[in-house]
Design an enzyme around this catalytic site. Sequence first.
Site, PDB file in Angstrom:
ATOM      1  N   LYS A 151       1.231  -1.095  -0.331  1.00  0.00           N
ATOM      2  CA  LYS A 151       0.085   0.421  -0.093  1.00  0.00           C
ATOM      3  C   LYS A 151       0.779   1.248   0.051  1.00  0.00           C
ATOM      4  CE  LYS A 151      -3.802  -2.395   2.078  1.00  0.00           C
ATOM      5  NZ  LYS A 151      -5.201  -1.732   3.886  1.00  0.00           N
TER       6      LYS A 151
ATOM      7  N   TYR B 277     -12.266  -1.848  -3.742  1.00  0.00           N
ATOM      8  CA  TYR B 277     -13.099  -2.608  -2.850  1.00  0.00           C
ATOM      9  C   TYR B 277     -14.666  -2.393  -2.515  1.00  0.00           C
ATOM     10  CZ  TYR B 277      -8.359  -2.132   0.045  1.00  0.00           C
ATOM     11  OH  TYR B 277      -7.394  -2.326   0.547  1.00  0.00           O
TER      12      TYR B 277
ATOM     13  N   ASN C 186      -1.976   0.300   6.563  1.00  0.00           N
ATOM     14  CA  ASN C 186      -1.465  -1.312   7.314  1.00  0.00           C
ATOM     15  C   ASN C 186      -0.825  -1.554   6.905  1.00  0.00           C
ATOM     16  OD1 ASN C 186      -3.759  -2.065   5.465  1.00  0.00           O
ATOM     17  ND2 ASN C 186      -4.325  -3.491   7.090  1.00  0.00           N
TER      18      ASN C 186
ATOM     19  N   HIS D  57      -1.999  -5.042   1.641  1.00  0.00           N
ATOM     20  CA  HIS D  57      -3.235  -5.975   1.814  1.00  0.00           C
ATOM     21  C   HIS D  57      -3.342  -7.612   0.880  1.00  0.00           C
ATOM     22  CE1 HIS D  57      -7.553  -6.678   0.314  1.00  0.00           C
ATOM     23  NE2 HIS D  57      -6.998  -7.289  -1.006  1.00  0.00           N
TER      24      HIS D  57
ATOM     25  N   GLU E 259      -9.506 -10.562  -7.719  1.00  0.00           N
ATOM     26  CA  GLU E 259      -8.699  -9.656  -7.340  1.00  0.00           C
ATOM     27  C   GLU E 259      -7.276  -8.901  -8.141  1.00  0.00           C
ATOM     28  OE1 GLU E 259      -7.655  -9.014  -3.205  1.00  0.00           O
ATOM     29  OE2 GLU E 259      -9.534  -8.950  -3.053  1.00  0.00           O
TER      30      GLU E 259
HETATM   31  P1  CMP Z   1      -7.267  -4.593   4.046  1.00  0.00           P
HETATM   32  O1  CMP Z   1      -7.204  -5.832   3.728  1.00  0.00           O
HETATM   33  O2  CMP Z   1      -6.605  -3.637   2.223  1.00  0.00           O
HETATM   34  O3  CMP Z   1      -8.703  -4.609   3.211  1.00  0.00           O
HETATM   35  C1  CMP Z   1      -9.725  -3.390   3.610  1.00  0.00           C
HETATM   36  C2  CMP Z   1      -8.928  -2.497   4.631  1.00  0.00           C
HETATM   37  O4  CMP Z   1      -9.670  -1.234   5.415  1.00  0.00           O
HETATM   38  C3  CMP Z   1      -7.915  -3.256   5.488  1.00  0.00           C
HETATM   39  O5  CMP Z   1      -6.965  -3.674   5.036  1.00  0.00           O
HETATM   40  C4  CMP Z   1      -8.065  -2.268   6.577  1.00  0.00           C
HETATM   41  O6  CMP Z   1      -6.433  -1.532   5.962  1.00  0.00           O
HETATM   42  C5  CMP Z   1      -9.274  -0.424   6.589  1.00  0.00           C
HETATM   43  N1  CMP Z   1     -10.073  -0.647   7.676  1.00  0.00           N
HETATM   44  C6  CMP Z   1      -9.981   0.259   7.387  1.00  0.00           C
HETATM   45  N2  CMP Z   1     -10.574   0.693   8.948  1.00  0.00           N
HETATM   46  C7  CMP Z   1     -11.264  -0.800   9.324  1.00  0.00           C
HETATM   47  C8  CMP Z   1     -12.082  -1.187   9.869  1.00  0.00           C
HETATM   48  N3  CMP Z   1     -12.078  -0.353  11.064  1.00  0.00           N
HETATM   49  N4  CMP Z   1     -11.631  -2.767   9.736  1.00  0.00           N
HETATM   50  C9  CMP Z   1     -11.679  -2.974   8.597  1.00  0.00           C
HETATM   51  N5  CMP Z   1     -11.329  -3.081   8.174  1.00  0.00           N
HETATM   52  C10 CMP Z   1     -10.350  -1.327   7.922  1.00  0.00           C
END
Ligand code: CMP
Length: 136
Positions: A12, A52, A115, A118, A129
């Site tokens: 990311k 998403y 984070n 993904h 995806e």
């Molecule tokens: P990712 O695995 O990319 O999938 C969706 C993303 O939403 C997740 O990682 C997080 O970075 C983001 N996100 C933000 N807030 C939340 C939340 N409360 N719960 C889950 N995902 C979240």
Amino acid sequence: MNNIQKTLSIIKPDAVERNLTEEIKSIFKKNGFEIIGEKKIKISKEEAEKFYIVHQSKPFYEDLCNYLSSGPIFVMILSKENAVLANRKLMGATNPEDAKEGTIRKKYGLSIDKNSVHGSDSEENAKKEIDFFFSS
Ligand code: CMP
């Protein structure tokens, strides 16, 4: 019986910006993943919204799409035995605060939004995806 799968991984914007791409790629390789497709791209907000779409109803959807389209990302097709689950284990929990020692999100993640990586959550989503980024 062996079960070689493919899964999609995204490094990311927060991690690409900190020049962690090569370091994260080497973690995947050390853990037995083969990187069979890769590219650095920047996507539009509309593309992030499509990617998403499963999170459309979530309160964080708007911020999530703004974020994924805010800077370059590095997308990869990873292959390995049971790659979907293996990648999820290696990434660690969505919130870096909850991620276990030795996981990518524990090491590099800054927050639940930033984070660092993904990964597809099922084999079915992995196919979708991978198609999303690599079918053309
Ligand atoms: P990712 O695995 O990319 O999938 C969706 C993303 O939403 C997740 O990682 C997080 O970075 C983001 N996100 C933000 N807030 C939340 C939340 N409360 N719960 C889950 N995902 C979240």
